[in-house]
Design a protein around this motif. Structure first.
Motif, PDB file in Angstrom:
ATOM      1  N   PRO A  68       0.819  -1.220   0.000  1.00 57.56           N
ATOM      2  CA  PRO A  68       0.000   0.000   0.000  1.00 57.56           C
ATOM      3  C   PRO A  68       0.846   1.260   0.000  1.00 57.56           C
ATOM      4  O   PRO A  68       2.032   1.242   0.350  1.00 57.56           O
ATOM      5  N   ASP A  69       0.234   2.347  -0.414  1.00 54.75           N
ATOM      6  CA  ASP A  69       0.899   3.643  -0.411  1.00 54.75           C
ATOM      7  C   ASP A  69       1.221   4.051   1.022  1.00 54.75           C
ATOM      8  O   ASP A  69       0.376   3.971   1.913  1.00 54.75           O
ATOM      9  N   GLY A  70       2.453   4.513   1.236  1.00 53.41           N
ATOM     10  CA  GLY A  70       2.886   4.906   2.574  1.00 53.41           C
ATOM     11  C   GLY A  70       3.642   3.823   3.317  1.00 53.41           C
ATOM     12  O   GLY A  70       3.854   3.941   4.524  1.00 53.41           O
ATOM     13  N   THR A  71       4.091   2.788   2.609  1.00 54.88           N
ATOM     14  CA  THR A  71       4.831   1.705   3.256  1.00 54.88           C
ATOM     15  C   THR A  71       6.287   2.116   3.473  1.00 54.88           C
ATOM     16  O   THR A  71       6.948   2.620   2.565  1.00 54.88           O
ATOM     17  N   VAL A  72       6.784   1.887   4.667  1.00 54.07           N
ATOM     18  CA  VAL A  72       8.176   2.163   5.012  1.00 54.07           C
ATOM     19  C   VAL A  72       8.889   0.828   5.187  1.00 54.07           C
ATOM     20  O   VAL A  72       8.392  -0.069   5.868  1.00 54.07           O
ATOM     21  N   VAL A  73      10.062   0.693   4.561  1.00 54.16           N
ATOM     22  CA  VAL A  73      10.842  -0.541   4.606  1.00 54.16           C
ATOM     23  C   VAL A  73      12.039  -0.318   5.519  1.00 54.16           C
ATOM     24  O   VAL A  73      12.801   0.636   5.338  1.00 54.16           O
ATOM     25  N   LEU A  74      12.211  -1.191   6.513  1.00 49.31           N
ATOM     26  CA  LEU A  74      13.321  -1.110   7.453  1.00 49.31           C
ATOM     27  C   LEU A  74      14.051  -2.443   7.499  1.00 49.31           C
ATOM     28  O   LEU A  74      13.468  -3.494   7.175  1.00 49.31           O
ATOM     29  N   ASP A  75      15.317  -2.407   7.928  1.00 49.51           N
ATOM     30  CA  ASP A  75      16.040  -3.647   8.137  1.00 49.51           C
ATOM     31  C   ASP A  75      15.871  -4.109   9.575  1.00 49.51           C
ATOM     32  O   ASP A  75      15.118  -3.511  10.354  1.00 49.51           O
ATOM     33  N   GLU A  94      17.815  -3.884  12.065  1.00 48.18           N
ATOM     34  CA  GLU A  94      18.312  -2.929  13.056  1.00 48.18           C
ATOM     35  C   GLU A  94      17.439  -1.686  13.149  1.00 48.18           C
ATOM     36  O   GLU A  94      17.712  -0.795  13.950  1.00 48.18           O
ATOM     37  N   GLY A  95      16.395  -1.578  12.325  1.00 48.88           N
ATOM     38  CA  GLY A  95      15.521  -0.422  12.357  1.00 48.88           C
ATOM     39  C   GLY A  95      15.932   0.702  11.426  1.00 48.88           C
ATOM     40  O   GLY A  95      15.320   1.773  11.457  1.00 48.88           O
ATOM     41  N   THR A  96      16.940   0.503  10.585  1.00 51.16           N
ATOM     42  CA  THR A  96      17.362   1.528   9.632  1.00 51.16           C
ATOM     43  C   THR A  96      16.371   1.605   8.480  1.00 51.16           C
ATOM     44  O   THR A  96      15.999   0.577   7.903  1.00 51.16           O
ATOM     45  N   ARG A 100      17.213 -11.335   2.744  1.00 51.03           N
ATOM     46  CA  ARG A 100      17.107 -10.265   3.730  1.00 51.03           C
ATOM     47  C   ARG A 100      15.847 -10.449   4.568  1.00 51.03           C
ATOM     48  O   ARG A 100      14.850 -11.009   4.099  1.00 51.03           O
ATOM     49  N   GLU A 101      15.938  -9.965   5.799  1.00 48.48           N
ATOM     50  CA  GLU A 101      14.768  -9.904   6.679  1.00 48.48           C
ATOM     51  C   GLU A 101      14.374  -8.437   6.814  1.00 48.48           C
ATOM     52  O   GLU A 101      15.154  -7.628   7.314  1.00 48.48           O
ATOM     53  N   LEU A 102      13.193  -8.102   6.358  1.00 52.52           N
ATOM     54  CA  LEU A 102      12.733  -6.722   6.321  1.00 52.52           C
ATOM     55  C   LEU A 102      11.531  -6.545   7.247  1.00 52.52           C
ATOM     56  O   LEU A 102      10.795  -7.493   7.531  1.00 52.52           O
ATOM     57  N   VAL A 103      11.362  -5.324   7.689  1.00 50.34           N
ATOM     58  CA  VAL A 103      10.182  -4.943   8.466  1.00 50.34           C
ATOM     59  C   VAL A 103       9.420  -3.907   7.650  1.00 50.34           C
ATOM     60  O   VAL A 103       9.977  -2.883   7.239  1.00 50.34           O
ATOM     61  N   LEU A 104       8.153  -4.185   7.403  1.00 50.62           N
ATOM     62  CA  LEU A 104       7.300  -3.262   6.657  1.00 50.62           C
ATOM     63  C   LEU A 104       6.345  -2.574   7.618  1.00 50.62           C
ATOM     64  O   LEU A 104       5.650  -3.243   8.392  1.00 50.62           O
ATOM     65  N   GLU A 105       6.331  -1.248   7.567  1.00 52.97           N
ATOM     66  CA  GLU A 105       5.413  -0.462   8.383  1.00 52.97           C
ATOM     67  C   GLU A 105       4.556   0.397   7.467  1.00 52.97           C
ATOM     68  O   GLU A 105       5.070   1.027   6.539  1.00 52.97           O
ATOM     69  N   LEU A 106       3.279   0.412   7.739  1.00 52.23           N
ATOM     70  CA  LEU A 106       2.361   1.241   6.968  1.00 52.23           C
ATOM     71  C   LEU A 106       2.029   2.490   7.760  1.00 52.23           C
ATOM     72  O   LEU A 106       1.564   2.413   8.894  1.00 52.23           O
ATOM     73  N   LYS A 107       2.310   3.643   7.152  1.00 49.24           N
ATOM     74  CA  LYS A 107       1.996   4.925   7.776  1.00 49.24           C
ATOM     75  C   LYS A 107       0.982   5.630   6.885  1.00 49.24           C
ATOM     76  O   LYS A 107       1.250   5.915   5.725  1.00 49.24           O
ATOM     77  N   SER A 108      -0.186   5.879   7.447  1.00 45.87           N
ATOM     78  CA  SER A 108      -1.286   6.413   6.663  1.00 45.87           C
ATOM     79  C   SER A 108      -0.896   7.708   5.969  1.00 45.87           C
ATOM     80  O   SER A 108      -0.213   8.561   6.534  1.00 45.87           O
ATOM     81  N   VAL A 109      -1.320   7.829   4.727  1.00 41.96           N
ATOM     82  CA  VAL A 109      -1.086   9.040   3.947  1.00 41.96           C
ATOM     83  C   VAL A 109      -2.375   9.862   3.989  1.00 41.96           C
ATOM     84  O   VAL A 109      -3.327   9.597   3.257  1.00 41.96           O
ATOM     85  N   ALA A 126      10.165   9.217  12.585  1.00 39.66           N
ATOM     86  CA  ALA A 126      11.404   8.724  11.979  1.00 39.66           C
ATOM     87  C   ALA A 126      11.629   9.315  10.604  1.00 39.66           C
ATOM     88  O   ALA A 126      12.758   9.442  10.153  1.00 39.66           O
ATOM     89  N   LEU A 127      10.564   9.713   9.909  1.00 40.40           N
ATOM     90  CA  LEU A 127      10.693  10.193   8.534  1.00 40.40           C
ATOM     91  C   LEU A 127      10.418  11.672   8.410  1.00 40.40           C
ATOM     92  O   LEU A 127      10.221  12.184   7.319  1.00 40.40           O
ATOM     93  N   ALA A 128      10.377  12.395   9.523  1.00 41.99           N
ATOM     94  CA  ALA A 128      10.002  13.801   9.454  1.00 41.99           C
ATOM     95  C   ALA A 128      10.946  14.592   8.576  1.00 41.99           C
ATOM     96  O   ALA A 128      10.529  15.383   7.731  1.00 41.99           O
ATOM     97  N   GLY A 129      12.264  14.382   8.754  1.00 46.25           N
ATOM     98  CA  GLY A 129      13.216  15.152   7.967  1.00 46.25           C
ATOM     99  C   GLY A 129      13.156  14.814   6.495  1.00 46.25           C
ATOM    100  O   GLY A 129      13.248  15.680   5.636  1.00 46.25           O
ATOM    101  N   ASP A 130      12.980  13.510   6.169  1.00 48.51           N
ATOM    102  CA  ASP A 130      12.939  13.110   4.775  1.00 48.51           C
ATOM    103  C   ASP A 130      11.691  13.627   4.089  1.00 48.51           C
ATOM    104  O   ASP A 130      11.711  13.993   2.925  1.00 48.51           O
ATOM    105  N   ALA A 131      10.576  13.657   4.784  1.00 45.04           N
ATOM    106  CA  ALA A 131       9.335  14.104   4.172  1.00 45.04           C
ATOM    107  C   ALA A 131       9.205  15.606   4.157  1.00 45.04           C
ATOM    108  O   ALA A 131       8.323  16.154   3.507  1.00 45.04           O
ATOM    109  N   GLY A 132      10.058  16.314   4.882  1.00 48.75           N
ATOM    110  CA  GLY A 132       9.989  17.763   4.915  1.00 48.75           C
ATOM    111  C   GLY A 132       8.849  18.291   5.745  1.00 48.75           C
ATOM    112  O   GLY A 132       8.453  19.447   5.610  1.00 48.75           O
TER     113      GLY A 132
END
Length: 483
Positions: free
Chosen positions: A92-99, A101-103, A150-159, A272-278
């Motif tokens: 879905p739109d707004g998915t964040v992919v992390l490793d 370690e949380g990066t 790879r082991e990934l963590v997917l987080e959905l953040k509502s848009v 976590a994404l405030a700076g990247d999203a502006g």
């Protein structure tokens, strides 16, 4: 019953590259046809792609392992193996992919955005591609490279443009249901809403989305209850709206204390994404206060009392009743204006569609360190030598000789000498350990040898055996002298 899943762990495995083929062209009246083994096919990649028809991570909750297909083996007649098919996973739109370690690896916003989650392995070269002036008819081929795992963590953040914030049972779900066509669950007990509900609101020529975020409680920013899961869905909201229950009968609660408690949680939570999203921190987002349930006489009086306090903070205040549907029109126009102003002040610098690939890896370097578990041993680390070892057929002496040539050209032989390696020292590269013996200069093949053999290895074996025999004789002589 449909379930909303907004965080999952996903294990992805790209396809393995196909092995190269060792073949010699055979045709009537052409006894020396030359090598014609084809290369192996490349393994398939695992790709995450945003799809507008997917709204939850539910599929990955039940299927947590994904694997792309392997490349096929090369064949004679200079026929290369087929590449493996890429596995495209819809998110879905707004998915964040992390490793693990949380990066943050990728922030997928916009339909069509793609992220290469796992890279397929390279196919092994056939003997036709390995032929050279010094090695005219190689009797070996390279093995295919394993695909990335790879082991990934997917987080959905509502848009959403507007996020409704409030204590449980403040009337957020009811407000979404009357402002949009969304039909969230509504009941008269706390925590009725356990997952965000999105609605689309049209006001004049402005259309915006509104998110009903589950109720927050004090301590949410520290993980109390499901606070962190709820706050995550506010990170992308341009405007935050406090929905206040003016008719609550709970002791010790009033609209001002409720808003202050929620403001403290918003200030303590750092997106976590405030700076990247502006967008900046949640404390910097525009605010609006919605005093709900004013259809109750006592609630209407309380709303009139607290309105000056909120206006003194510079926040617009609207008294409404979601049940009676009063005061909604001015509210929608105010929300549309705030969203429009925020969009003008924060234009999107990046395109709606983005393609994210892994960062290029530097394969030119390597390091040689002493082996702490093996006295006198060494460990060679580096992307290139480790890949070469993994592609080598160790039951083929000619392939082993070719590996020795490659390592010598890279400088591994010289570095081992500088580090003090002696013949017979244990050396580990990747998953393979062997006794190191200095080889002849790279690419030297002065005597023609049979296919699949390498005279240098036979010579090293003979020399090594002679040296070991001489060492045994010396030790035996010393023992006789002691006697």
């Amino acid at each position: 019953m449909a379930r909303f899943i907004d965080r999952v762990t996903l294990n992805v495995s790209a396809g393995k590259g196909g092995n190269g083929c060792a073949s010699v062209h055979r045709e009537k009246f052409k006894p020396l046809g030359g090598p014609d083994g084809g290369n192996g096919g490349r393994g398939g990649d695992v790709v995450l792609e945003v799809d507008e028809n997917v709204h939850t991570l539910l599929d990955f909750h039940f299927h947590q392992h994904a694997k792309a297909t392997n490349g096929t083996q090369g064949m004679g007649g200079n026929r290369n193996g087929a590449n493996g098919d890429d596995l495209v996973l819809r998110v879905p739109d707004g998915t964040v992919v992390l490793d693990r370690e949380g990066t943050v690896l990728a922030d997928l916003v916009g339909v069509g955005s793609r992220f290469e989650a796992a890279e397929g392995g390279r196919g092994g070269l056939g003997n036709a591609a390995l032929a050279s002036r010094a090695r005219k008819a190689p009797g070996f081929a390279l093995l295919g490279e394993d695909g990335q795992t790879r082991e990934l963590v997917l987080e959905l953040k509502s848009v959403a443009d507007v996020g409704l914030v409030g204590f449980p049972s403040a009337g957020k779900s009811s407000l979404v249901s009357v402002l949009s066509a969304a039909k969230p669950k509504i009941a008269d007990y706390p925590f009725t809403t356990l997952t965000p509900n999105l609605g689309v609101v049209s006001s004049g020529d402005t259309t915006f989305t509104i998110a009903d975020v589950p109720g927050l409680i004090p301590g949410a920013s520290e993980g109390r209850g499901l606070g962190l899961d709820f706050l995550r869905h506010l990170e992308r909201c341009a405007v935050l709206a406090h929905v206040v229950d003016c008719a609550t009968l709970e002791p010790g609660r009033d609209p001002i204390s409720d808003v202050d408690a929620l403001e403290a949680e918003l200030a303590a939570y750092t997106p976590a994404l405030a700076g990247d999203a502006g967008l900046g921190d949640l404390a910097e987002r525009p605010r609006i206060v919605i005093l709900n349930k004013v259809d109750v006489p006592e609630a209407e009086e309380l709303a009139e009392m607290v309105t000056p306090e909120f206006e003194a903070r510079g926040w617009p205040v609207f008294a409404i009743s979601a049940v009676a549907r009063t005061g909604l029109r001015p509210l929608t126009f105010a929300l549309a204006r705030l969203v429009r102003e925020y969009r003008e002040a924060h234009p999107k610098a990046e395109p709606a569609r983005q393609v994210i690939r892994p960062v290029a890896r530097d394969e030119s370097g390597f390091t040689v360190v002493t082996d702490p578990d093996e006295p006198g041993g060494f460990i060679v680390r580096g992307r290139r030598p480790e890949r070469w070892v993994a592609q080598t057929q160790f039951d083929n002496d000619e392939a082993v000789g070719y590996l020795a040539d490659r390592l010598a050209r890279l400088g591994v032989e010289d570095e081992l000498v500088k580090q003090g390696a002696v013949p017979g020292a244990p050396v580990t590269i990747g998953d393979v350990s062997f006794e190191w013996e200095p080889q002849t200069a790279a690419g030297v093949d002065v005597v023609r040898t049979g296919r699949g053999t390498d005279m240098r290895l036979d010579q090293v074996d003979r020399v090594g055996a002679a040296e070991r025999k001489h060492a045994r004789r010396v030790r035996r002589g010393l023992e006789d002298d002691d006697e």
